[in-house]
Write a protein that holds these residues in place. Structure first.
Motif, mmCIF file in Angstrom:
data_model
loop_
_atom_site.group_PDB
_atom_site.id
_atom_site.type_symbol
_atom_site.label_atom_id
_atom_site.label_comp_id
_atom_site.label_asym_id
_atom_site.label_seq_id
_atom_site.Cartn_x
_atom_site.Cartn_y
_atom_site.Cartn_z
ATOM 1 N N TYR A 54 0.824 -1.212 0.000
ATOM 2 C CA TYR A 54 0.000 0.000 0.000
ATOM 3 C C TYR A 54 0.856 1.258 0.000
ATOM 4 C CZ TYR A 54 -4.517 -2.257 0.374
ATOM 5 O OH TYR A 54 -5.648 -2.983 0.107
ATOM 6 N N ARG A 71 -0.447 2.394 -3.187
ATOM 7 C CA ARG A 71 -1.753 2.991 -2.988
ATOM 8 C C ARG A 71 -1.815 3.717 -1.640
ATOM 9 N NH1 ARG A 71 -6.140 -1.106 -3.534
ATOM 10 N NH2 ARG A 71 -6.986 0.551 -4.853
ATOM 11 N N ALA A 79 -5.343 4.749 -0.350
ATOM 12 C CA ALA A 79 -6.148 3.619 0.097
ATOM 13 C C ALA A 79 -5.694 3.159 1.479
ATOM 14 C CB ALA A 79 -6.035 2.467 -0.903
ATOM 15 N N LYS A 129 -7.583 4.667 4.281
ATOM 16 C CA LYS A 129 -8.933 4.119 4.479
ATOM 17 C C LYS A 129 -8.874 2.773 5.204
ATOM 18 C CE LYS A 129 -10.802 5.965 0.199
ATOM 19 N NZ LYS A 129 -11.213 5.431 -1.092
ATOM 20 N N MET A 130 -7.741 2.111 5.046
ATOM 21 C CA MET A 130 -7.620 0.790 5.644
ATOM 22 C C MET A 130 -7.398 0.890 7.152
ATOM 23 S SD MET A 130 -7.703 -1.579 3.275
ATOM 24 C CE MET A 130 -6.707 -2.961 3.804
ATOM 25 N N GLU A 157 -10.985 -1.920 -5.291
ATOM 26 C CA GLU A 157 -12.065 -2.027 -4.323
ATOM 27 C C GLU A 157 -13.474 -1.982 -4.926
ATOM 28 O OE1 GLU A 157 -11.026 0.840 -1.409
ATOM 29 O OE2 GLU A 157 -9.600 -0.507 -0.443
ATOM 30 N N TYR A 213 -14.246 -6.460 5.634
ATOM 31 C CA TYR A 213 -14.583 -5.374 4.710
ATOM 32 C C TYR A 213 -16.057 -4.975 4.775
ATOM 33 C CZ TYR A 213 -9.972 -5.535 2.548
ATOM 34 O OH TYR A 213 -8.636 -5.439 2.314
ATOM 35 N N ARG A 253 -16.753 -1.334 5.391
ATOM 36 C CA ARG A 253 -16.350 -0.504 4.253
ATOM 37 C C ARG A 253 -17.337 -0.666 3.096
ATOM 38 N NH1 ARG A 253 -10.814 0.009 2.420
ATOM 39 N NH2 ARG A 253 -11.937 1.706 1.403
#
Lengths: 190, 165, 295, 667
Positions: A139, A143, A146, A149-150, C202, C238, C241
């Motif tokens: 990541y 990314r 992202a 957000k994780m 995603e 997840y 999310r």
């Protein structure tokens, strides 16, 4: 029906794909029925459906095929494979195309090769996969947004003891590395 | 004789209904294959006596093709299965005689499979070319014991052949 | 009964609940899972996208390390199961490939003969080797009133064909009827959980997860039962999310099938790893099962 | 005394002469093969001049053996045998060498081609020396014929023969003749009503003085051979006296037990425990379904017996064995529908509104369970949209590799009926649209005009898992529209699966009883796929209709008529020639080991207990020669293919190898 010959009559991309896929010779039996593209959970987001890709392979459109997003949309669910009325190992062909695209640096607009690379590197290093290491390296490099957000999810995982801070190593790393080294050597030779 | 110019002599035993017609079809479709196989017609692959094969090899053939209808499609119900059983036994015999079993090949070809038969012939010819000439007759003369061995094996073989399991 | 056991990386930490419940169920049913000494990662789908021969060699190291006295290898993770089974099959079917892999193994003084080990998934072992009678025998707390949605995912049922359907597998369904649960026959039980798409893209992954959760909700399931750490992770971790992304409010517990087997066998939820899931199962279990235990 | 051989090498224009030096082959044969008196080449050996030349030589030169090196024996063996016979030479003293199909057409190199031709001519010449004069056998043909299967193909065959004045036994395993065609509503592409064109033929067959109808009967055993078959038929107990019953139908009407009709109504309608499958059934005599009859299952009821005005109900009836003798047999046993549950992703059996094509035929049929109203499974709601899925179980190596031939047209027909009867949108999901008979393509054009929607793509799945409110409560057909290259999801109310046409489950078993084989797929194998499509490898056994391969009604009718014509030919001739290619056992030398007994698929080898030896029943032997190859004592001999002949042929074929061996090469 796909035929092995092509306009120029030289060794074709089709032959290469057949060569690189276990059971790949079935590809010539494609009826262009589309049960693969219809079955694919990500089919709607594919630039070309697998069936179209096979027609392109037959037409020797090497670069267009290898820079398509099709194989990167493949989730290895094998629905296309078991439903194919001609027993074409479609998922395995996708793997072969992924390998070719990575090797020839034609993979575009996807982080999948980076993920694969990070994963593989970690495996080579520790002998086991290391989720936190994978997440942070992959990541951070690929990314970063992202990654943010994780955060909360990672925290929940951590508090439930589902995320380890340290990698597990296997004992006989030497042996694994020797095997990997030899396999790479054999792969390069052929 | 150098390997490049070696043209194997091969005898092909084909059943009247499927494989002989497949050869006919290969002809009418003008499919080209090496001219090494001399075809002998029998009514059924079940008629193929292992002795025919040994006879051909002993007279100087470098290879033999046995061809019949596909399993389950025999025009005499299931006699090609009997041919298949004999073929496997025959391969053992050949091995014990020091002959490469690849010289004798069994092929299934339906009357519609001219192309398939032509490919099988191509393969057999290529395989036999790789193995080189058999020269069994001349080898034979050198070794009288082998003749006896052959005869006893053929006999044993035939006796063991058809005992129902 | 004793099986060689390949836990796979997830079982060590992320899927610890699967690991402890598997061991607990094994104790109740009376079989032993002997972990392969010093096993390595199976490479998931990633290694095969990179380098087939090396990936196979990495997997084959595990096969080669299986104790020569055992011919049954159990994997609880779908991806591990498939990679092990596929490599074994490739080595059996393609002698040339088998030869090359063994050349690589030889560099580590190992050798594996294709077909020596029968690779099996945990569900297959519990379903076939114990079966209805033995499992019913062990039930002390029937799951009456609990609506479960068995989720098989992909790689256990496809592409290697066992005796269950590749489209509508039934073995977990059957197993949970033995336990007294109400089994939800929902249409997506063998569809994809998103796999590694959660890491790559995603929107696609979340859509796949949503489809599964939505279908389970449509069929009024209380929980989804899964049999693979990756499926559990995608559907469970997840879920919030996904809710954020689609503005939905799923609250569907995703529980390993072994955990619920354990409950039915009367084990304490704590020793079955409950509480590690992000969408808590406790409320559902309390509402549906507590009354039962007291009677 | 040495034989006097004549060798004739044909040019076949340039067909052979193009890649084989025919003059050289003839010259070489004349010089190098022992006993050759004449060796000639000629432009067209099969021409009347060519034949005359051979005939003249036989007479003038006193030839005792003839070899013609030309084309395949399957083409002209008969021609030259006749020529020999004309000149007074036994036709079995002739041998044919196949230079065209096996040499000149498959070879580019004239030198190598010529060498191969020489070896093959030598093989024939060596073999012909050992050939023996043989006499064909003739047997009388019983003019009665057995037709198995009372569908449209079998009905056609039976009526053709009966109208020509010959006796026919028509055996049908269901309680009525009619077959699948009786279940259909309309027939493509003309849309005539299936029952309207079929039922007159059914009743004609039922009333024909030359036809003995054996319904609810199955073929048990066949013995004998062409001209004289003996057949055992099991007439299953109907529990209704055939002669007393008037077909009034009161029994069915009053029967209190109603069951779902999985047969004729394809599970959509009901019938009683005593029933005739449909109103126009032939015969009208009902049968009792003992599995569901209250009397048979619980010992009480007997309502049918009480209401029958002619006392025709007979609960004590037993299966009856009927033995008949016939000269020929026509198999017209038809097909069965693919089990659509084998493709679970299409939802049949799980999703209520997924139908098979057979169910849908009944739904469309005015005489069907809904009186022809197209409604959903609830029996009342008219669908607003219907998807028709092609190739369900066909063109799929997992099920049936072949194309079922009729489903594209049947789908178009169903599409037309839906558009005619409802306001529904109709979608057809096809891989390739196959409309290759008279007026078929025109019918496709008509449906395009009528507004049927066509999506090119094999459907991936039919699901009720909605992804958006549009799809809620619908069946969603997911596929790739291959003309767009895009995945599509089309919500519909109803789905029709065009199931594959499959061979009957017991086709192989029945084939074995009659001595004929099936293809890998399970269809009966015809004698020649193009030139002899209704005869089989067993003389006197013919096939017609879908048991030989998937086909439509016109083709089934044509085959039924063709089979009947072939049988008539046999009957008119009165005698049938049997090739004298048979095995014989030298009883003197036979050790009685019985190895050969079990090998024969035709049970043509009997063991004589008293003599302790085996013997071939010539009339049953088909001449395959398996027993010859298997006899450990070597005492079985195959006429025209005996060991001496084959060994000589091998020797001839290897003449050059033998020569090399005699004089080792000097390199």
């Amino acid at each position: 029906m796909i035929s092995k010959s092509n306009e120029s009559g030289t060794s074709s991309f089709l032959e290469e794909v057949i060569e690189d896929t276990p059971g790949g010779e079935r590809i010539v039996h494609c009826l262009q029925c589309g049960s693969c593209g219809g079955s694919c959970p990500n089919g709607a987001d594919m630039q070309y459906t697998p069936r179209t890709l096979f027609a392109m392979i037959n037409a020797n459109q090497r670069e267009a095929v290898l820079s398509a997003n099709t194989m990167w949309m493949c989730v290895s669910c094998y629905l296309c494979t078991t439903r194919c009325p001609q027993n074409i190992p479609i998922t395995d062909i996708m793997y072969a195309l992924k390998r070719k695209a990575i090797a020839e640096k034609l993979a575009k607009g996807t982080d999948a090769p980076a993920l694969a690379k990070t994963f593989t590197d970690l495996l080579d290093k520790y002998g086991r996969s290391f989720e936190l290491g994978l997440a942070s390296r992959y990541y951070l490099l690929n990314r970063p947004v992202a990654m943010l957000k994780m955060g909360p999810m990672g925290l929940s995982m951590f508090t439930r003891g589902r995320m380890s801070l340290l990698p597990t190593k296997i004992k006989n790393l030497e042996q694994l590395r020797a095997i990997i080294h030899k396999a790479r050597e054999l792969g390069d030779a052929s | 004789m150098s390997d490049d110019t070696f043209e194997p002599k091969i005898v092909g035993f084909m059943c009247n209904w499927c494989s002989y017609r497949a050869a006919d079809l290969a002809g009418s479709a003008r499919i080209k294959y090496p001219p090494n196989v001399r075809i002998i017609r029998l009514m059924c692959s079940g008629r193929i006596d292992p002795a025919f094969v040994l006879k051909a090899l002993s007279l100087g053939a470098d290879g033999v093709m046995l061809a019949g209808c596909h399993p389950g499609e025999c025009h005499y119900v299931d006699q090609n299965y009997k041919a298949m059983r004999r073929y496997y036994m025959l391969k053992h015999t050949l091995k014990s005689l020091g002959i490469e079993p690849e010289r004798v090949q069994l092929v299934w070809a339906s009357a519609a499979e001219g192309q398939h038969l032509a490919e099988a012939i191509e393969k057999l010819v290529a395989d036999v070319k790789k193995l080189g000439p058999l020269r069994w007759p001349s080898n034979w003369k050198d070794n009288e014991d082998r003749l006896e061995a052959l005869e006893s094996i053929v006999k044993e073989h035939e006796e063991a052949l058809e005992v129902e399991s | 009964m004793k099986y060689a056991y390949y836990p796979g990386c997830s079982m060590e930490c992320n899927a610890a609940a699967y690991e402890v419940s598997t061991q607990a169920v094994a104790r109740v049913l009376g079989f032993e899972l002997a972990e392969i000494d010093d096993w390595n990662c199976c490479g998931a789908t990633e290694y095969f996208s990179q380098d087939e021969l090396t990936a196979c060699a990495v997997v084959a190291r595990n096969l080669a390390l299986v104790d020569s006295r055992t011919d049954q290898l159990v994997a609880p993770c779908a991806a591990c199961y498939l990679n092990l089974a596929k490599t074994d099959k490739l080595m059996t079917d393609d002698p040339e490939m088998g030869r090359k892999i063994n050349q690589a193994l030889a560099a580590g003084s190992l050798h594996y003969e294709g077909g020596r080990v029968k690779v099996r998934h945990l569900l297959d072992v519990i379903y076939h080797d114990f079966g209805e009678e033995k499992i019913r025998e062990k039930v002390v707390r029937p799951l009456d009133g609990l609506r479960v949605a068995p989720y098989y995912g992909c790689q256990v049922v496809r592409p290697i064909k066992g005796d269950d359907s590749t489209e509508y597998p039934m073995q977990m369904d059957e197993m949970f009827t033995w336990l007294g649960a109400e089994v939800v026959d929902y249409p997506v039980k063998a569809h994809c959980c998103g796999g590694h798409m959660t890491q790559i893209s995603e929107p696609q992954a979340f859509e796949l997860i949503r489809r599964l959760l939505q279908s389970a909700v449509d069929y009024e399931a209380d929980m989804i039962l899964c049999m693979c750490p990756m499926c559990q992770l995608n559907l469970d971790a997840y879920q919030s999310r996904v809710n954020g992304f689609f503005n939905t409010n799923f609250s569907m517990p995703i529980i390993y099938f072994t955990q619920m087997l354990g409950i039915a066998f009367g084990l304490d939820p704590k020793e079955l790893g409950f509480g590690k899931e992000l969408v808590a199962a406790e409320p559902v279990l309390k509402a549906k099962l507590t009354a039962k235990t007291t009677t | 005394m040495a034989e006097r051989i004549g060798i004739y090498v044909c040019h076949c224009g340039s067909n052979i002469a193009g890649t084989v030096d025919v003059e050289e082959v003839a010259r070489w044969a004349g010089k190098n093969i022992d006993d050759v008196i004449v060796a000639k080449d000629y432009k067209f050996m099969c021409s009347s001049l060519g034949q005359a030349m051979i005939e003249e030589d036989i007479k003038k030169e006193g030839l005792t053996r003839v070899v013609v090196a030309a084309c395949s024996p399957h083409l002209h063996e008969k021609t030259f045998r006749r020529a020999c016979e004309n000149a007074g030479l036994n036709p079995y003293l002739f041998q044919m060498t196949n230079l065209r199909e096996h040499v000149s057409w498959v070879c580019n190199d004239k030198v190598k081609g010529t060498a191969k031709a020489k070896a093959m001519v030598a093989a024939s010449a060596e073999r012909v020396k050992y050939q023996q004069p043989l006499t064909p056998m003739y047997v009388d043909v019983n003019p009665a014929t057995l037709v198995v299967g009372g569908g449209i193909a079998g009905l056609q065959a039976a009526l053709e023969l009966a109208d020509a004045g010959y006796k026919v036994y028509l055996v049908e395993r269901e309680p009525s003749v009619g077959g699948h065609m009786a279940q259909f509503d309309k027939t493509f592409p003309t849309l005539d009503c299936s029952a309207c064109i079929l039922t007159p033929k059914m009743s004609e067959a039922g009333q024909h003085e030359n036809i003995t109808l054996l319904t609810y009967s199955e073929l048990e055993e066949v013995s004998g051979s062409v001209g004289n078959f003996k057949v055992k038929i099991r007439k299953k107990a109907r529990y209704v006296d055939y002669d007393k019953c008037t077909g009034c139908g009161i029994c069915s009407e009053k029967c209190p037990r109603k069951i779902v009709d999985e047969g004729f109504e394809a599970g959509l309608g009901t019938r009683k425990a005593i029933y005739t499958p449909f109103p126009q059934a032939v015969p009208r005599v009902p049968v009792i379904d003992t599995e569901n009859c209250t009397y048979f299952t619980r010992g009480k009821c007997q309502v049918c017996s009480k209401v029958c005005p002619t006392e025709a109900i007979d609960y004590e009836q037993k299966d009856e064995m009927v033995e008949i003798e016939v000269g020929n047999i026509i198999l017209a046993t038809g097909w069965k529908l693919f089990d659509c549950k084998k493709i679970p992703q299409y939802g049949y059996g799980r999703l209520a509104n997924v139908f098979t094509n057979m169910e849908f035929e009944r739904l469309c049929n005015a005489a069907g369970p809904t009186n022809g109203k197209i409604v959903m499974r609830d029996g009342k709601t008219e669908p607003k949209s219907i998807a028709i899925i092609h190739c369900v179980g066909s063109r799929d190596v997992n099920f049936n590799e072949g194309c079922s031939a009729v489903c594209c047209m049947a789908a178009l027909k169903l599409g037309h009926l839906i558009l005619e009867k409802t306001k529904a949108e109709v979608y057809s999901f096809y891989i390739d649209m196959r409309t290759n008979q008279k007026m078929y393509e025109e019918f496709y054009q008509r449906l395009l005009h009528e507004g049927m929607h066509f999506v090119r793509g094999k459907v991936a799945e039919v699901t009720d898992a909605a992804r958006n409110p549009n799809e809620q409560g619908k069946l969603i057909v997911q596929c790739e529209d291959t003309l767009l290259g895009k995945q599509r999801r089309i919500p519909v109310d109803m789905v029709v699966l065009m199931g594959a046409i499959e061979p009957q489950a017991d086709a192989k078993e029945l084939g074995l009883k009659c001595g004929i084989s099936c293809s890998m797929a399970g269809w009966y194998t015809e004698r020649h796929p193009k030139l002899d499509p209704v005869a089989t490898m067993t003389d006197g056994v013919f096939v017609a209709g879908t048991c030989q391969g998937a086909k439509d009604i016109p083709a089934s009718v044509a085959q039924g008529a063709a089979a009947a014509a072939r049988v008539q030919g046999m009957i008119t001739k009165g005698k049938v020639m049997i090739e004298p290619i048979v095995a014989t056992i030298n009883e003197e030398a036979c050790s009685g080991c019985r190895i050969c007994n079990n090998l024969c698929p035709y049970n043509a080898i009997e063991y004589l207990e008293d003599k302790g030896v085996s013997r071939v029943i010539t009339a049953l032997c088909k001449g395959c020669g398996t027993c010859v190859a298997a006899c450990p004592a070597g005492v079985i001999s195959a006429s025209h293919f005996n060991n001496q002949q084959v060994f000589a042929e091998i020797e001839g074929a290897l003449w050059d190898a033998i020569a090399e061996c005699r004089e080792p090469e000097t390199v």
